[in-house]
Write an enzyme that holds these catalytic residues in place. Structure first.
Site, PDB file in Angstrom:
ATOM      1  N   LYS A 113       0.801  -1.227   0.000  1.00  0.00           N
ATOM      2  CA  LYS A 113       0.000   0.000   0.000  1.00  0.00           C
ATOM      3  C   LYS A 113       0.841   1.287   0.000  1.00  0.00           C
ATOM      4  CE  LYS A 113      -4.161  -1.995   2.042  1.00  0.00           C
ATOM      5  NZ  LYS A 113      -5.229  -1.878   3.031  1.00  0.00           N
ATOM      6  N   ASN A 137      -4.672   2.003  -1.914  1.00  0.00           N
ATOM      7  CA  ASN A 137      -5.146   0.621  -2.107  1.00  0.00           C
ATOM      8  C   ASN A 137      -5.894   0.452  -3.425  1.00  0.00           C
ATOM      9  OD1 ASN A 137      -7.604   1.786  -1.569  1.00  0.00           O
ATOM     10  ND2 ASN A 137      -8.336   0.066  -0.359  1.00  0.00           N
ATOM     11  N   ALA A 190      -4.271   2.189  15.173  1.00  0.00           N
ATOM     12  CA  ALA A 190      -3.532   3.242  14.469  1.00  0.00           C
ATOM     13  C   ALA A 190      -2.763   2.638  13.295  1.00  0.00           C
ATOM     14  CB  ALA A 190      -2.585   3.945  15.432  1.00  0.00           C
ATOM     15  N   GLY A 246      -2.995   0.607   9.304  1.00  0.00           N
ATOM     16  CA  GLY A 246      -3.431   1.076   7.986  1.00  0.00           C
ATOM     17  C   GLY A 246      -4.918   1.420   7.932  1.00  0.00           C
ATOM     18  N   GLY A 301     -18.084  -4.439   9.547  1.00  0.00           N
ATOM     19  CA  GLY A 301     -16.939  -4.366   8.645  1.00  0.00           C
ATOM     20  C   GLY A 301     -17.200  -4.966   7.271  1.00  0.00           C
TER      21      GLY A 301
HETATM   22  P1  NDP Z   1      -2.311  -3.179  10.919  1.00  0.00           P
HETATM   23  O1  NDP Z   1      -1.461  -4.371  11.199  1.00  0.00           O
HETATM   24  O2  NDP Z   1      -1.741  -2.042  10.139  1.00  0.00           O
HETATM   25  O3  NDP Z   1      -2.808  -2.551  12.342  1.00  0.00           O
HETATM   26  C1  NDP Z   1      -3.348  -3.373  13.338  1.00  0.00           C
HETATM   27  C2  NDP Z   1      -3.855  -2.488  14.483  1.00  0.00           C
HETATM   28  O4  NDP Z   1      -4.484  -3.328  15.447  1.00  0.00           O
HETATM   29  C3  NDP Z   1      -2.771  -1.722  15.221  1.00  0.00           C
HETATM   30  O5  NDP Z   1      -3.280  -0.501  15.661  1.00  0.00           O
HETATM   31  C4  NDP Z   1      -2.467  -2.646  16.415  1.00  0.00           C
HETATM   32  O6  NDP Z   1      -1.944  -1.961  17.522  1.00  0.00           O
HETATM   33  C5  NDP Z   1      -3.865  -3.128  16.733  1.00  0.00           C
HETATM   34  N1  NDP Z   1      -3.888  -4.385  17.460  1.00  0.00           N
HETATM   35  C6  NDP Z   1      -3.703  -5.633  16.966  1.00  0.00           C
HETATM   36  N2  NDP Z   1      -3.837  -6.552  17.952  1.00  0.00           N
HETATM   37  C7  NDP Z   1      -4.119  -5.865  19.094  1.00  0.00           C
HETATM   38  C8  NDP Z   1      -4.365  -6.247  20.443  1.00  0.00           C
HETATM   39  N3  NDP Z   1      -4.360  -7.529  20.817  1.00  0.00           N
HETATM   40  N4  NDP Z   1      -4.629  -5.276  21.341  1.00  0.00           N
HETATM   41  C9  NDP Z   1      -4.635  -3.977  20.980  1.00  0.00           C
HETATM   42  N5  NDP Z   1      -4.407  -3.545  19.719  1.00  0.00           N
HETATM   43  C10 NDP Z   1      -4.146  -4.474  18.784  1.00  0.00           C
HETATM   44  O7  NDP Z   1      -3.630  -3.740  10.248  1.00  0.00           O
HETATM   45  P2  NDP Z   1      -4.680  -2.937   9.360  1.00  0.00           P
HETATM   46  O8  NDP Z   1      -4.916  -1.612   9.983  1.00  0.00           O
HETATM   47  O9  NDP Z   1      -4.297  -3.005   7.942  1.00  0.00           O
HETATM   48  O10 NDP Z   1      -5.971  -3.851   9.538  1.00  0.00           O
HETATM   49  C11 NDP Z   1      -6.666  -3.895  10.767  1.00  0.00           C
HETATM   50  C12 NDP Z   1      -7.931  -4.701  10.573  1.00  0.00           C
HETATM   51  O11 NDP Z   1      -8.769  -4.001   9.671  1.00  0.00           O
HETATM   52  C13 NDP Z   1      -7.710  -6.083   9.965  1.00  0.00           C
HETATM   53  O12 NDP Z   1      -8.355  -7.027  10.782  1.00  0.00           O
HETATM   54  C14 NDP Z   1      -8.381  -6.045   8.623  1.00  0.00           C
HETATM   55  O13 NDP Z   1      -9.080  -7.238   8.347  1.00  0.00           O
HETATM   56  C15 NDP Z   1      -9.381  -4.911   8.809  1.00  0.00           C
HETATM   57  N6  NDP Z   1      -9.654  -4.236   7.555  1.00  0.00           N
HETATM   58  C16 NDP Z   1     -10.932  -4.267   7.118  1.00  0.00           C
HETATM   59  C17 NDP Z   1     -11.265  -3.680   5.941  1.00  0.00           C
HETATM   60  C18 NDP Z   1     -12.662  -3.758   5.474  1.00  0.00           C
HETATM   61  O14 NDP Z   1     -12.916  -3.369   4.313  1.00  0.00           O
HETATM   62  N7  NDP Z   1     -13.610  -4.184   6.270  1.00  0.00           N
HETATM   63  C19 NDP Z   1     -10.259  -2.970   5.119  1.00  0.00           C
HETATM   64  C20 NDP Z   1      -8.935  -2.958   5.696  1.00  0.00           C
HETATM   65  C21 NDP Z   1      -8.667  -3.594   6.874  1.00  0.00           C
HETATM   66  P3  NDP Z   1      -0.358  -1.679  17.655  1.00  0.00           P
HETATM   67  O15 NDP Z   1      -0.057  -0.473  16.800  1.00  0.00           O
HETATM   68  O16 NDP Z   1      -0.180  -1.422  19.104  1.00  0.00           O
HETATM   69  O17 NDP Z   1       0.348  -2.925  17.184  1.00  0.00           O
END
Ligand code: NDP
Length: 286
Positions: free
Chosen positions: A73, A94, A133, A135, A250
Site C-alpha cells: 500500500k 489501495n 492506528a 493502515g 466491517g
Molecule cells: P495493521 O497491522 O496495520 O494494524 C493493526 C492495528 O491493530 C494496530 O493498531 C495494532 O496496535 C492493533 N492491534 C492488533 N492486535 C491488538 C491487540 N491484541 N490489542 C490492541 N491492539 C491491537 O492492520 P490494518 O490496519 O491493515 O488492519 C486492521 C484490521 O482491519 C484487519 O483485521 C483487517 O481485516 C481490517 N480491515 C478491514 C477492511 C474492510 O474493508 N472491512 C479494510 C482494511 C482492513 P499496535 O499499533 O499497538 O500494534
C-alpha cells in the site's frame, strides 16, 4: 449478418502477498457479471521486489486499474503517476485508477467505511473514539477528519503508531486529534458520538478476542462500528447491539470499498446487495 464478437475483456485486479485468502475477486466479478460488463478482476500474487514489474505489466496490458493490498500500500506510490487527495495525506494507496495515460493512487479503505457510516449517521461535527492506528485506522481517521468530524481520540496500544496518526490528522486536516495509550480497560467518554474498532481484534480465526473496553461505558445514543469483515458479527458489534447502540459492521466497509473501486474503474454504480451476498456466502462456507 455475421455477428461481431468481442473476446477482449477490460482488465482490473489486485496485487498482494499473500493473495490466496483475499475474497475481493469473487465480490467484484459477481458485480461485473450482474451488470453484464465484459470486465475481469485478476487476483495476483506479487512479491515486494516484483511490484514495479507488476505495475509495468498492468500499463502494458492497459488495465483500467488495480487494488493493492498488504504489503504494497505504501511501496506502490513510487510506481504511480499521482495521488488523490486523501491518499496523499495518508501516504497509502489501495486502489490505482487509470486516468488518461496515468495511474492515480486512491485509497478506498476509509471511503468505504465512510459510505457505510453515512448510512447511519453524518460524521460532521461528531466526537469519535478510534481504536487502532494501523493502515485501516489511518485511512478511517483521515477520511472522517476530511468529512468534518470535530474530534478524534486515537486509542492505540503502541505509542509510536498512535502518535503518527494523531500528527497526520492535526497537521493535515481541520479535525482535532488526541492520543490515548491503551494500557488498561478503556472507558468511553460519555460525550463520544461514534466508537470504532479499527484494530484486527476479532478477525477470523481469533473470533473470541475482545477489545479491552468497559462495555458499561457504551451508551445507547452512541454509534458503534467495527472494521472486521469476517465474522461481521464480532463480540463488539453484539455487545453494542445489546446495549442499544446503532451498529456498522466491517462487511459493509469491504463491500463499499469494492463499490467505490468499480465506480472509479468503470463509471458504474455497482449493486452492493449482490456483492455483500457473495461475500456472506463465502464466509458462511457455501
Ligand atoms: P495493521 O497491522 O496495520 O494494524 C493493526 C492495528 O491493530 C494496530 O493498531 C495494532 O496496535 C492493533 N492491534 C492488533 N492486535 C491488538 C491487540 N491484541 N490489542 C490492541 N491492539 C491491537 O492492520 P490494518 O490496519 O491493515 O488492519 C486492521 C484490521 O482491519 C484487519 O483485521 C483487517 O481485516 C481490517 N480491515 C478491514 C477492511 C474492510 O474493508 N472491512 C479494510 C482494511 C482492513 P499496535 O499499533 O499497538 O500494534
Amino acid at each position: 449478418m455475421p455477428q461481431e464478437f468481442n473476446f477482449l475483456s477490460r482488465l482490473t485486479g489486485s496485487f498482494s502477498q499473500s493473495a490466496a485468502g483475499n475474497p475481493t475477486v469473487a465480490m467484484i466479478e459477481a458485480a461485473y457479471r450482474h451488470h453484464g460488463l465484459n470486465w475481469r478482476y485478476i487476483n495476483c500474487e506479487v512479491a515486494p521486489e516484483r511490484l514495479g514489474d507488476a505495475v509495468r505489466g498492468a500499463r502494458a496490458m492497459d488495465w483500467a486499474g488495480f487494488n493493492c493490498s498488504l504489503p504494497h500500500k505504501v511501496a506502490v506510490i513510487e510506481h504511480l503517476d499521482g495521488l488523490g487527495g486523501s491518499a496523499a495525506i495518508m501516504g497509502a494507496v489501495n486502489c490505482a485508477v487509470r486516468r488518461g495515460n496515468e495511474y492515480i493512487g486512491e485509497n478506498t479503505d476509509g471511503k468505504g467505511f465512510l459510505m457505510s457510516l453515512e448510512g447511519v449517521v453524518e460524521p460532521r461535527g461528531k466526537r469519535i473514539v478510534l481504536f487502532g492506528a494501523g493502515g485501516a485506522a489511518r485511512a478511517i481517521g483521515v477520511e472522517l477528519a476530511l468529512a468534518g468530524a470535530y474530534s478524534i481520540s486515537v486509542v492505540n496500544r503502541s505509542l509510536e503508531r498512535g502518535a503518527e496518526l494523531v500528527a497526520v490528522i492535526n497537521e493535515k486536516t481541520p479535525a482535532k486529534a488526541e492520543q490515548i495509550v491503551w494500557e488498561s480497560k478503556y472507558k468511553v467518554h460519555p460525550d463520544a458520538d461514534i466508537v470504532i474498532n479499527a484494530t484486527s481484534i476479532g478477525l477470523y480465526p481469533q473470533v473470541d478476542s475482545r477489545l479491552d473496553i468497559d462495555m458499561e461505558s457504551l451508551r445507547p445514543a452512541m454509534i458503534v462500528a467495527d472494521v472486521i469483515p469476517n465474522p461481521p458479527h464480532t463480540h463488539l458489534i453484539k455487545d453494542a447491539e445489546a446495549r442499544g447502540c446503532a451498529i456498522v459492521d466491517g462487511l459493509g466497509m469491504l463491500v463499499n470499498q469494492g463499490v467505490i473501486s468499480i465506480k472509479y474503474w468503470t463509471g458504474i454504480d455497482a449493486d452492493a446487495t449482490i456483492m455483500r451476498r457473495k461475500l456472506e456466502d463465502i464466509f458462511a462456507g457455501e
